[in-house]
Enzyme design. Structure first.
Site, PDB file in Angstrom:
ATOM      1  N   ARG A 101       0.886  -1.186   0.000  1.00  0.00           N
ATOM      2  CA  ARG A 101       0.000   0.000   0.000  1.00  0.00           C
ATOM      3  C   ARG A 101       0.906   1.213   0.000  1.00  0.00           C
ATOM      4  O   ARG A 101       1.615   1.465   0.979  1.00  0.00           O
ATOM      5  CB  ARG A 101      -0.938  -0.005   1.207  1.00  0.00           C
ATOM      6  CG  ARG A 101      -1.703   1.304   1.349  1.00  0.00           C
ATOM      7  CD  ARG A 101      -2.883   1.232   2.277  1.00  0.00           C
ATOM      8  NE  ARG A 101      -4.004   0.553   1.642  1.00  0.00           N
ATOM      9  CZ  ARG A 101      -5.250   0.580   2.110  1.00  0.00           C
ATOM     10  NH1 ARG A 101      -5.551   1.265   3.197  1.00  0.00           N
ATOM     11  NH2 ARG A 101      -6.213  -0.073   1.486  1.00  0.00           N
ATOM     12  N   HIS A 128      -6.848   0.927  -7.014  1.00  0.00           N
ATOM     13  CA  HIS A 128      -7.099   0.005  -5.883  1.00  0.00           C
ATOM     14  C   HIS A 128      -7.690  -1.281  -6.486  1.00  0.00           C
ATOM     15  O   HIS A 128      -8.882  -1.561  -6.344  1.00  0.00           O
ATOM     16  CB  HIS A 128      -8.057   0.669  -4.895  1.00  0.00           C
ATOM     17  CG  HIS A 128      -8.091   0.026  -3.542  1.00  0.00           C
ATOM     18  ND1 HIS A 128      -7.362  -1.102  -3.222  1.00  0.00           N
ATOM     19  CD2 HIS A 128      -8.776   0.349  -2.413  1.00  0.00           C
ATOM     20  CE1 HIS A 128      -7.603  -1.430  -1.962  1.00  0.00           C
ATOM     21  NE2 HIS A 128      -8.462  -0.571  -1.448  1.00  0.00           N
ATOM     22  N   GLN A 131      -9.742  -3.930  -4.413  1.00  0.00           N
ATOM     23  CA  GLN A 131     -11.079  -3.456  -4.057  1.00  0.00           C
ATOM     24  C   GLN A 131     -12.031  -3.675  -5.233  1.00  0.00           C
ATOM     25  O   GLN A 131     -13.154  -4.156  -5.066  1.00  0.00           O
ATOM     26  CB  GLN A 131     -11.016  -1.959  -3.692  1.00  0.00           C
ATOM     27  CG  GLN A 131     -12.356  -1.382  -3.283  1.00  0.00           C
ATOM     28  CD  GLN A 131     -12.874  -1.991  -1.996  1.00  0.00           C
ATOM     29  OE1 GLN A 131     -12.159  -2.038  -1.003  1.00  0.00           O
ATOM     30  NE2 GLN A 131     -14.110  -2.463  -1.988  1.00  0.00           N
ATOM     31  N   ASP A 223     -17.270   6.814  -2.527  1.00  0.00           N
ATOM     32  CA  ASP A 223     -16.086   6.651  -1.676  1.00  0.00           C
ATOM     33  C   ASP A 223     -15.860   7.996  -0.981  1.00  0.00           C
ATOM     34  O   ASP A 223     -16.493   9.008  -1.322  1.00  0.00           O
ATOM     35  CB  ASP A 223     -14.876   6.247  -2.560  1.00  0.00           C
ATOM     36  CG  ASP A 223     -13.607   5.998  -1.747  1.00  0.00           C
ATOM     37  OD1 ASP A 223     -13.710   5.803  -0.510  1.00  0.00           O
ATOM     38  OD2 ASP A 223     -12.502   6.000  -2.336  1.00  0.00           O
ATOM     39  N   CYS A 263     -16.564   1.393  -0.632  1.00  0.00           N
ATOM     40  CA  CYS A 263     -15.414   0.530  -0.316  1.00  0.00           C
ATOM     41  C   CYS A 263     -15.061   0.569   1.166  1.00  0.00           C
ATOM     42  O   CYS A 263     -14.357  -0.318   1.644  1.00  0.00           O
ATOM     43  CB  CYS A 263     -14.219   0.933  -1.164  1.00  0.00           C
ATOM     44  SG  CYS A 263     -13.673   2.621  -0.851  1.00  0.00           S
ATOM     45  N   ARG A 291     -13.652  -8.848   0.198  1.00  0.00           N
ATOM     46  CA  ARG A 291     -12.218  -8.580   0.089  1.00  0.00           C
ATOM     47  C   ARG A 291     -11.430  -9.845   0.442  1.00  0.00           C
ATOM     48  O   ARG A 291     -10.444 -10.179  -0.187  1.00  0.00           O
ATOM     49  CB  ARG A 291     -11.799  -7.428   1.038  1.00  0.00           C
ATOM     50  CG  ARG A 291     -12.298  -6.055   0.640  1.00  0.00           C
ATOM     51  CD  ARG A 291     -11.692  -5.542  -0.663  1.00  0.00           C
ATOM     52  NE  ARG A 291     -10.244  -5.556  -0.670  1.00  0.00           N
ATOM     53  CZ  ARG A 291      -9.470  -4.587  -0.192  1.00  0.00           C
ATOM     54  NH1 ARG A 291     -10.020  -3.499   0.307  1.00  0.00           N
ATOM     55  NH2 ARG A 291      -8.155  -4.677  -0.243  1.00  0.00           N
TER      56      ARG A 291
HETATM   57  N1  NVA Z   1      -9.967   6.513  -1.902  1.00  0.00           N
HETATM   58  C1  NVA Z   1      -9.642   6.045  -0.574  1.00  0.00           C
HETATM   59  C2  NVA Z   1      -9.822   4.574  -0.477  1.00  0.00           C
HETATM   60  C3  NVA Z   1      -9.623   4.008   0.892  1.00  0.00           C
HETATM   61  C4  NVA Z   1      -9.786   2.530   0.939  1.00  0.00           C
HETATM   62  C5  NVA Z   1      -8.223   6.448  -0.214  1.00  0.00           C
HETATM   63  O1  NVA Z   1      -7.341   6.353  -1.066  1.00  0.00           O
HETATM   64  O2  NVA Z   1      -8.000   6.895   0.918  1.00  0.00           O
HETATM   65  N1   CP Z   2     -11.418  -0.451   1.433  1.00  0.00           N
HETATM   66  C1   CP Z   2     -10.181  -0.530   1.944  1.00  0.00           C
HETATM   67  O1   CP Z   2      -9.196  -0.732   1.248  1.00  0.00           O
HETATM   68  O2   CP Z   2     -10.140  -0.368   3.292  1.00  0.00           O
HETATM   69  P1   CP Z   2      -8.851  -0.245   4.198  1.00  0.00           P
HETATM   70  O3   CP Z   2      -8.260   1.132   3.974  1.00  0.00           O
HETATM   71  O4   CP Z   2      -9.377  -0.402   5.591  1.00  0.00           O
HETATM   72  O5   CP Z   2      -7.877  -1.302   3.842  1.00  0.00           O
END
Ligand code: NVA
Ligand code: CP
Length: 304
Positions: A101, A128, A131, A223, A263, A291
């Site tokens: 990540r 992502h 997801q 989101d 998500c 997931r």
């Molecule tokens: N768009 C959000 C998704 C979190 C799972 C982010 O990048 O923070």
């Molecule tokens: N949706 C998702 O990726 O959640 P987290 O940030 O909790 O991993």
């Protein structure tokens, strides 16, 4: 055989329909399979917080007989004392897969290029993919099929939206990205997805008008308005995105059986109202559970 990564949805374009089927199969057979990934170690590097991604990958590899190693990126030498390249090389000598990540997709890409073991994105600023896979599994479960169905994504044209554009195009689901003009999805991804959709006989469209876009929708998706690493002040985000909130008024414009997706993590009262988020058309916790099953399908396919 050359190793494969899942950094962008299109990295596994050919395998995508099979990954959805495998996720559903593994979900049905949960607890019944032996340990196909026995002895395999997945390194999980997190530059940002996570609940679902961390837990689903850890539980998934454990249930497949392997082992996950959680690493807070700030505790690595990488980026301050050691190069990304050297880190990727070292990890490739010890483990069997890397879940990463990251803030910056360029660093993610570099990691994938150098590592000799599969690199799976757990999100970056551009996409992502895992997801999107869980979301496609959820749509298949709830709607039965993709063809002729319409999803409207409302709000920020972010990483989640970008991956959904590719995934929808691959599966033949019509998708409208309904976002403010200043916060549209990545233009290159939008174009790439539209080309895939064209070849598939489905549609990828853009809109700035939620009321128009939500007509005949089978899925409404949203989101957060402020993604991790985005420094837009809350008051500004509220001004930009308020009209894109999923609420009961917008939902009433969609088809009667329309499902509502997010998500997570969600911010009730901002991108979605509590009434809709916790209402009968919401499938957000099925998405979250999926997931796990989707992660299993990815890990099995790339690490077996
Ligand atoms: N768009 C959000 C998704 C979190 C799972 C982010 O990048 O923070
Ligand atoms: N949706 C998702 O990726 O959640 P987290 O940030 O909790 O991993």
């Amino acid at each position: 055989m050359a190793k494969k990564d899942l950094i962008s949805v299109v990295d596994m374009k050919e395998e995508w329909p099979g990954l959805i089927d495998l996720s559903i199969k593994l979900k049905k057979e949960r607890g019944k399979h032996n340990a196909p990934l026995k002895g395999k170690t997945l390194i999980m590097i997190f530059e940002k917080p996570s609940t679902r991604t961390r837990i689903s990958f850890d539980v998934a590899i454990t249930e497949l007989g392997g082992h996950a190693l959680y690493i807070d990126a700030s505790k690595l030498h990488m980026g301050h004392g050691e190069t990304v390249e050297d880190t990727a090389k070292v990890m490739s000598r010890m483990a069997h897969g890397i879940m990463y990540r990251a803030y910056d997709y360029k660093v993610m890409d570099k990691f994938g290029e150098i590592a000799t073991i599969p690199v799976i994105s757990g999100l970056d600023n551009l996409e992502h993919p895992c997801q999107a896979l869980a979301d496609m599994v959820t749509i298949r479960e709830k709607l039965g099929s993709f063809r002729g169905k319409k999803m409207v994504y409302l709000g920020d044209g972010n990483n989640v939206c970008n991956s959904l554009l590719y995934a929808s195009a691959i599966m033949g689901l019509d998708m409208v990205a309904c976002c403010p003009a200043t916060r549209m999805p990545n233009a290159e991804i939008m174009l790439g997805a539209a080309r895939i959709a064209d070849a598939n006989g489905s549609k990828i469209l853009a809109s700035h008008d939620p009321k128009e876009a939500c007509k005949d929708a089978d899925v409404l998706y949203t989101d957060t308005w402020i993604s991790m690493g985005d420094e837009t002040p809350v008051e500004k985000a509220v001004k930009i995105f308020s009209m894109y909130q999923i609420n009961s008024e917008l939902l009433s414009i969609a088809n009667p059986g329309c499902i509502v997706m997010h998500c997570l993590p969600a911010h009730r009262g901002f991108e979605i109202t509590a009434e809709v988020m916790d209402g009968p058309q919401s499938v957000v916790f099925d998405q979250a559970e999926n997931r796990l099953h989707a992660q299993k399908a990815v890990l099995y396919t790339l690490l077996k």
